[in-house]
Motif scaffolding. Structure first.
Motif, PDB file in Angstrom:
ATOM      1  N   LEU A   1       0.668  -1.228   0.218  1.00  0.00           N
ATOM      2  CA  LEU A   1      -0.021  -0.061  -0.042  1.00  0.00           C
ATOM      3  C   LEU A   1       0.782   1.323   0.097  1.00  0.00           C
ATOM      4  N   GLY A   2       2.107   1.181   0.094  1.00  0.00           N
ATOM      5  CA  GLY A   2       3.069   2.235   0.111  1.00  0.00           C
ATOM      6  C   GLY A   2       3.426   2.607   1.478  1.00  0.00           C
ATOM      7  N   VAL A   3       2.746   2.131   2.596  1.00  0.00           N
ATOM      8  CA  VAL A   3       3.210   2.284   3.918  1.00  0.00           C
ATOM      9  C   VAL A   3       4.791   2.130   4.458  1.00  0.00           C
ATOM     10  N   GLN A   4       5.284   2.912   5.063  1.00  0.00           N
ATOM     11  CA  GLN A   4       6.717   2.867   5.817  1.00  0.00           C
ATOM     12  C   GLN A   4       6.531   2.105   6.865  1.00  0.00           C
ATOM     13  N   ILE A   5       7.275   0.952   6.843  1.00  0.00           N
ATOM     14  CA  ILE A   5       7.069   0.166   8.030  1.00  0.00           C
ATOM     15  C   ILE A   5       8.388  -0.287   8.805  1.00  0.00           C
ATOM     16  N   ALA A   6       8.078  -0.076  10.104  1.00  0.00           N
ATOM     17  CA  ALA A   6       9.449  -0.292  10.932  1.00  0.00           C
ATOM     18  C   ALA A   6       8.946  -1.400  12.044  1.00  0.00           C
ATOM     19  N   ILE A   7       9.704  -2.354  12.297  1.00  0.00           N
ATOM     20  CA  ILE A   7       9.180  -3.348  13.035  1.00  0.00           C
ATOM     21  C   ILE A   7       9.886  -3.640  14.370  1.00  0.00           C
ATOM     22  N   VAL A   8       9.387  -3.793  15.571  1.00  0.00           N
ATOM     23  CA  VAL A   8      10.269  -4.116  16.775  1.00  0.00           C
ATOM     24  C   VAL A   8       9.875  -5.344  17.227  1.00  0.00           C
TER      25      VAL A   8
ATOM     26  N   ALA B   1      23.934  -7.775  10.762  1.00  0.00           N
ATOM     27  CA  ALA B   1      23.057  -6.617  10.807  1.00  0.00           C
ATOM     28  C   ALA B   1      23.598  -5.368  10.886  1.00  0.00           C
ATOM     29  N   GLU B   2      22.905  -4.371  10.601  1.00  0.00           N
ATOM     30  CA  GLU B   2      23.544  -2.672  10.459  1.00  0.00           C
ATOM     31  C   GLU B   2      23.513  -2.416  11.990  1.00  0.00           C
ATOM     32  N   PRO B   3      24.564  -1.544  12.478  1.00  0.00           N
ATOM     33  CA  PRO B   3      23.983  -0.797  13.699  1.00  0.00           C
ATOM     34  C   PRO B   3      23.030  -0.084  13.643  1.00  0.00           C
ATOM     35  N   TYR B   4      22.217   0.520  14.623  1.00  0.00           N
ATOM     36  CA  TYR B   4      21.360   1.323  14.701  1.00  0.00           C
ATOM     37  C   TYR B   4      21.619   2.851  14.538  1.00  0.00           C
ATOM     38  N   ILE B   5      21.250   3.314  13.266  1.00  0.00           N
ATOM     39  CA  ILE B   5      21.624   4.738  13.114  1.00  0.00           C
ATOM     40  C   ILE B   5      20.211   5.422  12.569  1.00  0.00           C
ATOM     41  N   ARG B   6      19.685   6.341  13.448  1.00  0.00           N
ATOM     42  CA  ARG B   6      18.401   7.016  13.011  1.00  0.00           C
ATOM     43  C   ARG B   6      18.247   7.580  11.619  1.00  0.00           C
ATOM     44  N   ARG B   7      19.130   8.217  11.094  1.00  0.00           N
ATOM     45  CA  ARG B   7      19.153   8.708  10.120  1.00  0.00           C
ATOM     46  C   ARG B   7      18.902   7.686   8.886  1.00  0.00           C
ATOM     47  N   LYS B   8      19.801   6.725   9.047  1.00  0.00           N
ATOM     48  CA  LYS B   8      20.024   5.441   8.208  1.00  0.00           C
ATOM     49  C   LYS B   8      18.651   4.731   8.276  1.00  0.00           C
ATOM     50  N   ALA B   9      18.051   4.648   9.311  1.00  0.00           N
ATOM     51  CA  ALA B   9      16.745   3.831   9.341  1.00  0.00           C
ATOM     52  C   ALA B   9      15.696   4.898   8.419  1.00  0.00           C
ATOM     53  N   VAL B  10      15.528   5.971   8.824  1.00  0.00           N
ATOM     54  CA  VAL B  10      14.576   7.078   8.084  1.00  0.00           C
ATOM     55  C   VAL B  10      14.838   6.774   6.616  1.00  0.00           C
TER      56      VAL B  10
ATOM     57  N   VAL C   1      11.462  -2.254   4.500  1.00  0.00           N
ATOM     58  CA  VAL C   1      10.892  -2.515   6.001  1.00  0.00           C
ATOM     59  C   VAL C   1      12.261  -2.500   6.884  1.00  0.00           C
ATOM     60  N   VAL C   2      12.206  -1.801   8.057  1.00  0.00           N
ATOM     61  CA  VAL C   2      13.227  -1.774   8.742  1.00  0.00           C
ATOM     62  C   VAL C   2      12.807  -2.652  10.181  1.00  0.00           C
ATOM     63  N   ILE C   3      13.597  -3.620  10.666  1.00  0.00           N
ATOM     64  CA  ILE C   3      13.260  -4.048  11.837  1.00  0.00           C
ATOM     65  C   ILE C   3      14.480  -3.800  12.825  1.00  0.00           C
ATOM     66  N   PHE C   4      14.076  -3.230  14.009  1.00  0.00           N
ATOM     67  CA  PHE C   4      14.844  -2.799  15.090  1.00  0.00           C
ATOM     68  C   PHE C   4      15.043  -3.959  15.978  1.00  0.00           C
ATOM     69  N   ALA C   5      16.042  -4.430  16.154  1.00  0.00           N
ATOM     70  CA  ALA C   5      16.413  -5.496  17.131  1.00  0.00           C
ATOM     71  C   ALA C   5      17.389  -5.239  18.243  1.00  0.00           C
ATOM     72  N   GLY C   6      17.673  -6.011  19.305  1.00  0.00           N
ATOM     73  CA  GLY C   6      18.250  -5.529  20.211  1.00  0.00           C
ATOM     74  C   GLY C   6      17.932  -4.880  21.366  1.00  0.00           C
ATOM     75  N   GLY C   7      16.508  -4.623  21.296  1.00  0.00           N
ATOM     76  CA  GLY C   7      15.967  -3.521  22.332  1.00  0.00           C
ATOM     77  C   GLY C   7      16.472  -2.340  22.202  1.00  0.00           C
ATOM     78  N   THR C   8      16.619  -1.646  23.329  1.00  0.00           N
ATOM     79  CA  THR C   8      17.208  -0.218  23.354  1.00  0.00           C
ATOM     80  C   THR C   8      18.713  -0.501  23.251  1.00  0.00           C
ATOM     81  N   GLY C   9      19.196  -1.607  23.617  1.00  0.00           N
ATOM     82  CA  GLY C   9      20.680  -1.625  23.990  1.00  0.00           C
ATOM     83  C   GLY C   9      21.070  -1.725  25.432  1.00  0.00           C
ATOM     84  N   ASN C  10      20.037  -1.404  26.313  1.00  0.00           N
ATOM     85  CA  ASN C  10      20.192  -1.326  27.636  1.00  0.00           C
ATOM     86  C   ASN C  10      19.491  -2.320  28.447  1.00  0.00           C
ATOM     87  N   PRO C  11      20.029  -2.750  29.418  1.00  0.00           N
ATOM     88  CA  PRO C  11      18.928  -3.673  30.158  1.00  0.00           C
ATOM     89  C   PRO C  11      18.184  -2.856  30.996  1.00  0.00           C
TER      90      PRO C  11
END
Length: 239
Positions: free
Chosen positions: A42-49, A109-118, A126-136
């Protein structure tokens, strides 16, 4: 015409395990990928956690006597495994997908970089964000709220396994439990409703990010939510 242009889809680990509730079930993940593809088309931009509860829960490890931080890091690795499995299913359907991790593991996988994700989202990936926030001590619910704020998502979609919205009590235990069609983030916090943890609720409220809680086991439900159909429970931001 879709109601939302950029979404964060929160998929629990248990949803990837199917009825067994544990492990990764490729046929189940394949079905979820097909639902996501419908929305992508449908053209929707999708990020997944992805959650990781189908493999490991940090809280469970801590209850067994493990140091909480160590147990949580193991949970983060579980979300990476789920993310890679979902990426494989999506790409088998022809949907370009990138996994970004908050803990660097460059070989897979790529490291999380906000601008790259956008940028990936703008290019239709589709961008899948893995590894949580990186913090316990932070859940993947909080990850969803944080990433949604960072990438400017229109909504967080909470895809639940067999639960069709937010109830006043557990509908499986209380026959008189009432389903809410609409709430606010403040309602969630003040009523103590178990939708997402309090950190995630507060973060969503502070950044005015709406939330839709729905049953992902019903076919086409993700697509219906994105198109604006009133299913599940909508949790509104500020008026």
């Amino acid at each position: 015409m879709t109601k939302y242009k950029r979404i964060v889809l929160k998929v629990s680990g248990e949803a990837l395990a199917g009825k067994e509730g544990f492990g990764i079930k490729p046929p189940v993940i394949s079905d979820i990928a097909k639902e996501i593809k419908q929305v992508h088309d449908l053209g929707v931009q999708i990020a997944i956690v992805c959650g990781g509860g189908n493999i490991w829960r940090g809280e469970t490890g801590a209850e067994m006597g493990m140091e909480r931080a160590q147990a949580d890091y193991m949970g983060m690795l579980a979300t990476v495994m789920n993310g890679l499995a979902l990426q494989d299913s999506l790409e088998n359907l022809g949907v370009p997908t990138r996994v970004q991790t908050s803990i660097e593991m460059r070989q897979i996988a790529e490291p999380y970089i906000r601008r790259k994700a956008v940028r990936h989202l703008e290019k239709g990936r589709v961008v899948i964000f893995a590894g949580g926030t990186g913090n316990p001590y932070f859940s993947t619910d909080t990850t969803a709220a944080l990433r949604a704020a960072e990438i400017g998502a229109d909504v967080i979609l909470m895809a639940k396994n067999g639960v069709d919205g937010v109830y006043s009590d557990d509908p499986n235990k209380d026959a008189n439990a009432v389903k809410f069609s609409e709430l606010t983030h403040l309602d969630i916090i003040s009523k103590g409703l178990h939708v997402m943890d309090s950190t995630a609720s507060t973060l969503s409220m502070d950044n005015n990010i709406p939330l839709v809680v729905f049953n992902m086991n019903e076919p086409d439900n993700i697509k219906k939510v994105v198109e604006g159909e009133n299913i599940g429970t909508t949790i509104k931001g500020k008026e």
